[in-house]
Design a protein around this motif. Structure first.
Motif, PDB file in Angstrom:
ATOM      1  N   PHE A 157       0.748  -1.255   0.096  1.00  0.00           N
ATOM      2  CA  PHE A 157       0.170   0.233   0.163  1.00  0.00           C
ATOM      3  C   PHE A 157       0.335   0.998  -0.086  1.00  0.00           C
ATOM      4  O   PHE A 157       0.547   2.343   0.054  1.00  0.00           O
ATOM      5  CB  PHE A 157      -1.266  -0.306   1.206  1.00  0.00           C
ATOM      6  N   CYS A 158       2.305   1.056   0.028  1.00  0.00           N
ATOM      7  CA  CYS A 158       2.963   2.447   0.420  1.00  0.00           C
ATOM      8  C   CYS A 158       3.760   2.990  -0.564  1.00  0.00           C
ATOM      9  O   CYS A 158       3.817   1.822  -2.246  1.00  0.00           O
ATOM     10  CB  CYS A 158       4.045   2.377   1.238  1.00  0.00           C
ATOM     11  N   PRO A 159       3.872   3.337  -1.503  1.00  0.00           N
ATOM     12  CA  PRO A 159       4.465   4.039  -2.492  1.00  0.00           C
ATOM     13  C   PRO A 159       5.939   3.143  -2.052  1.00  0.00           C
ATOM     14  O   PRO A 159       6.788   2.860  -0.664  1.00  0.00           O
ATOM     15  CB  PRO A 159       5.273   5.619  -2.466  1.00  0.00           C
ATOM     16  N   LYS A 160       7.090   3.413  -3.391  1.00  0.00           N
ATOM     17  CA  LYS A 160       8.252   2.931  -3.305  1.00  0.00           C
ATOM     18  C   LYS A 160       8.782   3.002  -2.013  1.00  0.00           C
ATOM     19  O   LYS A 160      10.025   2.810  -1.145  1.00  0.00           O
ATOM     20  CB  LYS A 160       9.457   2.916  -4.733  1.00  0.00           C
ATOM     21  N   GLU A 161       9.360   4.374  -1.287  1.00  0.00           N
ATOM     22  CA  GLU A 161      10.008   4.873  -0.515  1.00  0.00           C
ATOM     23  C   GLU A 161       9.343   5.414   0.306  1.00  0.00           C
ATOM     24  O   GLU A 161       8.745   6.194  -0.100  1.00  0.00           O
ATOM     25  CB  GLU A 161      10.608   6.219  -1.184  1.00  0.00           C
ATOM     26  N   PHE A 162       9.348   4.739   1.341  1.00  0.00           N
ATOM     27  CA  PHE A 162       8.155   5.661   3.065  1.00  0.00           C
ATOM     28  C   PHE A 162       8.981   5.065   4.156  1.00  0.00           C
ATOM     29  O   PHE A 162       9.804   4.999   4.296  1.00  0.00           O
ATOM     30  CB  PHE A 162       6.864   3.918   2.634  1.00  0.00           C
ATOM     31  N   THR A 163       8.416   5.716   5.429  1.00  0.00           N
ATOM     32  CA  THR A 163       8.637   6.140   6.536  1.00  0.00           C
ATOM     33  C   THR A 163       7.595   4.981   6.921  1.00  0.00           C
ATOM     34  O   THR A 163       7.292   4.624   6.712  1.00  0.00           O
ATOM     35  CB  THR A 163       8.111   7.575   6.098  1.00  0.00           C
ATOM     36  N   ILE A 164       8.149   4.916   8.567  1.00  0.00           N
ATOM     37  CA  ILE A 164       7.851   4.186   9.190  1.00  0.00           C
ATOM     38  C   ILE A 164       6.226   4.220   9.160  1.00  0.00           C
ATOM     39  O   ILE A 164       5.437   3.535   9.384  1.00  0.00           O
ATOM     40  CB  ILE A 164       8.840   3.998  10.649  1.00  0.00           C
ATOM     41  N   ALA A 165       6.358   6.375   9.890  1.00  0.00           N
ATOM     42  CA  ALA A 165       5.211   6.619  10.465  1.00  0.00           C
ATOM     43  C   ALA A 165       3.948   5.989   9.143  1.00  0.00           C
ATOM     44  O   ALA A 165       3.132   5.732   9.223  1.00  0.00           O
ATOM     45  CB  ALA A 165       4.860   7.973  10.264  1.00  0.00           C
ATOM     46  N   GLU A 166       4.419   6.173   7.632  1.00  0.00           N
ATOM     47  CA  GLU A 166       3.088   6.049   6.545  1.00  0.00           C
ATOM     48  C   GLU A 166       3.192   4.653   6.990  1.00  0.00           C
ATOM     49  O   GLU A 166       1.599   4.244   6.385  1.00  0.00           O
ATOM     50  CB  GLU A 166       4.367   6.199   4.818  1.00  0.00           C
ATOM     51  N   LEU A 167       3.633   3.686   6.739  1.00  0.00           N
ATOM     52  CA  LEU A 167       3.870   1.943   7.109  1.00  0.00           C
ATOM     53  C   LEU A 167       2.770   2.434   8.376  1.00  0.00           C
ATOM     54  O   LEU A 167       1.308   1.013   8.371  1.00  0.00           O
ATOM     55  CB  LEU A 167       5.510   1.357   7.119  1.00  0.00           C
ATOM     56  N   ARG A 168       2.693   2.701   9.150  1.00  0.00           N
ATOM     57  CA  ARG A 168       2.104   3.136  10.374  1.00  0.00           C
ATOM     58  C   ARG A 168       1.031   2.674   9.871  1.00  0.00           C
ATOM     59  O   ARG A 168      -0.221   2.187  11.025  1.00  0.00           O
ATOM     60  CB  ARG A 168       2.335   3.836  11.847  1.00  0.00           C
ATOM     61  N   ARG A 169       0.620   4.274   9.243  1.00  0.00           N
ATOM     62  CA  ARG A 169      -0.735   4.709   9.377  1.00  0.00           C
ATOM     63  C   ARG A 169      -1.610   3.288   8.061  1.00  0.00           C
ATOM     64  O   ARG A 169      -2.623   3.125   8.356  1.00  0.00           O
ATOM     65  CB  ARG A 169      -0.254   5.489   8.243  1.00  0.00           C
ATOM     66  N   VAL A 170      -0.836   2.751   7.402  1.00  0.00           N
ATOM     67  CA  VAL A 170      -2.050   1.450   7.008  1.00  0.00           C
ATOM     68  C   VAL A 170      -2.458   0.467   7.937  1.00  0.00           C
ATOM     69  O   VAL A 170      -3.246   0.527   7.223  1.00  0.00           O
ATOM     70  CB  VAL A 170      -0.059   1.068   6.017  1.00  0.00           C
ATOM     71  N   TYR A 171      -1.561   0.600   8.563  1.00  0.00           N
ATOM     72  CA  TYR A 171      -1.940  -0.528   9.867  1.00  0.00           C
ATOM     73  C   TYR A 171      -3.539   0.019   9.742  1.00  0.00           C
ATOM     74  O   TYR A 171      -3.919  -1.508  10.554  1.00  0.00           O
ATOM     75  CB  TYR A 171      -0.635  -1.567  10.162  1.00  0.00           C
ATOM     76  N   GLU A 172      -3.136   0.868  10.261  1.00  0.00           N
ATOM     77  CA  GLU A 172      -3.711   1.730  11.537  1.00  0.00           C
ATOM     78  C   GLU A 172      -5.847   1.805  10.864  1.00  0.00           C
ATOM     79  O   GLU A 172      -6.446   1.370  11.392  1.00  0.00           O
ATOM     80  CB  GLU A 172      -3.763   2.613  11.890  1.00  0.00           C
ATOM     81  N   ILE A 173      -5.187   2.437   9.261  1.00  0.00           N
ATOM     82  CA  ILE A 173      -6.664   3.069   8.630  1.00  0.00           C
ATOM     83  C   ILE A 173      -7.093   0.667   8.209  1.00  0.00           C
ATOM     84  O   ILE A 173      -8.008   0.744   8.348  1.00  0.00           O
ATOM     85  CB  ILE A 173      -5.837   3.457   7.083  1.00  0.00           C
ATOM     86  N   VAL A 174      -6.316  -0.107   7.683  1.00  0.00           N
ATOM     87  CA  VAL A 174      -6.582  -1.070   7.272  1.00  0.00           C
ATOM     88  C   VAL A 174      -7.200  -2.229   9.107  1.00  0.00           C
ATOM     89  O   VAL A 174      -8.594  -2.965   8.760  1.00  0.00           O
ATOM     90  CB  VAL A 174      -6.012  -2.176   6.607  1.00  0.00           C
TER      91      VAL A 174
END
Length: 229
Positions: A157-174
């Motif tokens: 769900f993330c762009p090719k390069e992403f931050t830990i916060a962006e990855l965490r937000r994926v889990y929170e939303i899903v």
């Protein structure tokens, strides 16, 4: 010699294309432009062509709807749906797939579709979708939520390069929950092969520069992540 009879059943690939946009878990639905179920929302999909495997058909449908090739997204089988009356036109066996894509591309109608749109998953689950697509959607969403616990699929769900916060937000939303930032950071950065640091930083989300990562080679997590922690 008697000719073989015409086939009495057909095989289709239906795809639940999932993404995250505007802070919401979304699915691509089409408004059917033809009978049966003209005007009803449905999942993208199509019948197998003569020279295709069912995986080929799913990959083709994904590319036609989004422009994403299989290597640019995550495409996985969810199940097989074979109830005799699931399609009023003829006997159709559907192999359903879930596709996780990093950001919604522009929608484009075609074939049996009058319109296409990215709907929030919770809203789509309340819609009376055509055929048995409500059941398929529910199964695919449950598959995606469960898959995030045991695999590194969230990076799809993330762009090719992403931050830990962006990855965490994926889990929170899903998962529809909140996760402790420090705890999450420690967990995911300690799992060998999950993330690869790029040695670059970004300020695109405001605040201090945040480290950028790419997805590592790991597919299955050694221990599950949990929405409860």
């Amino acid at each position: 010699m008697v000719d073989d009879p015409a086939p009495t059943s057909y095989v289709a690939a239906d795809i639940v294309i999932l993404t995250i946009s505007g802070g919401e878990f979304r699915v691509l639905l089409i408004e059917r432009g033809k009978a049966p179920f003209a005007g009803r929302l449905a999942l993208p999909g199509g019948f197998l062509e003569d020279d295709e495997t069912v995986d080929d058909a799913a990959a083709r449908e994904l590319f036609e709807e989004t422009g994403f090739a299989v290597g640019e997204s995550l495409l996985e089988r969810v199940g097989v749906y074979s109830e005799p009356d699931r399609d009023p036109r003829r006997r159709v066996v559907s192999v359903a797939y879930a596709a996780l894509v990093p950001g919604p591309p522009p929608t484009r109608a075609g074939g049996d579709a009058a319109e296409t749109a990215w709907l929030p998953v919770d809203e789509a689950l309340k819609e009376p979708l055509a055929f048995d697509h409500s059941r398929i959607l529910g199964d695919a969403v449950a598959h995606a939520r469960r898959h995030l616990e045991y695999t590194t699929a969230a990076t799809a769900f993330c762009p090719k390069e992403f931050t830990i916060a962006e990855l965490r937000r994926v889990y929170e939303i899903v998962w529809r929950t909140s996760l402790d930032p420090g705890n999450f950071h420690r967990k995911v950065t300690r799992i060998e092969g999950f993330l690869v640091p790029t040695e670059e930083t970004t300020t695109r989300n405001g605040g201090r520069p945040a480290a950028l990562y790419t997805a590592g080679p790991l597919k299955w997590l050694p221990l599950p992540l949990s929405p409860a922690h």
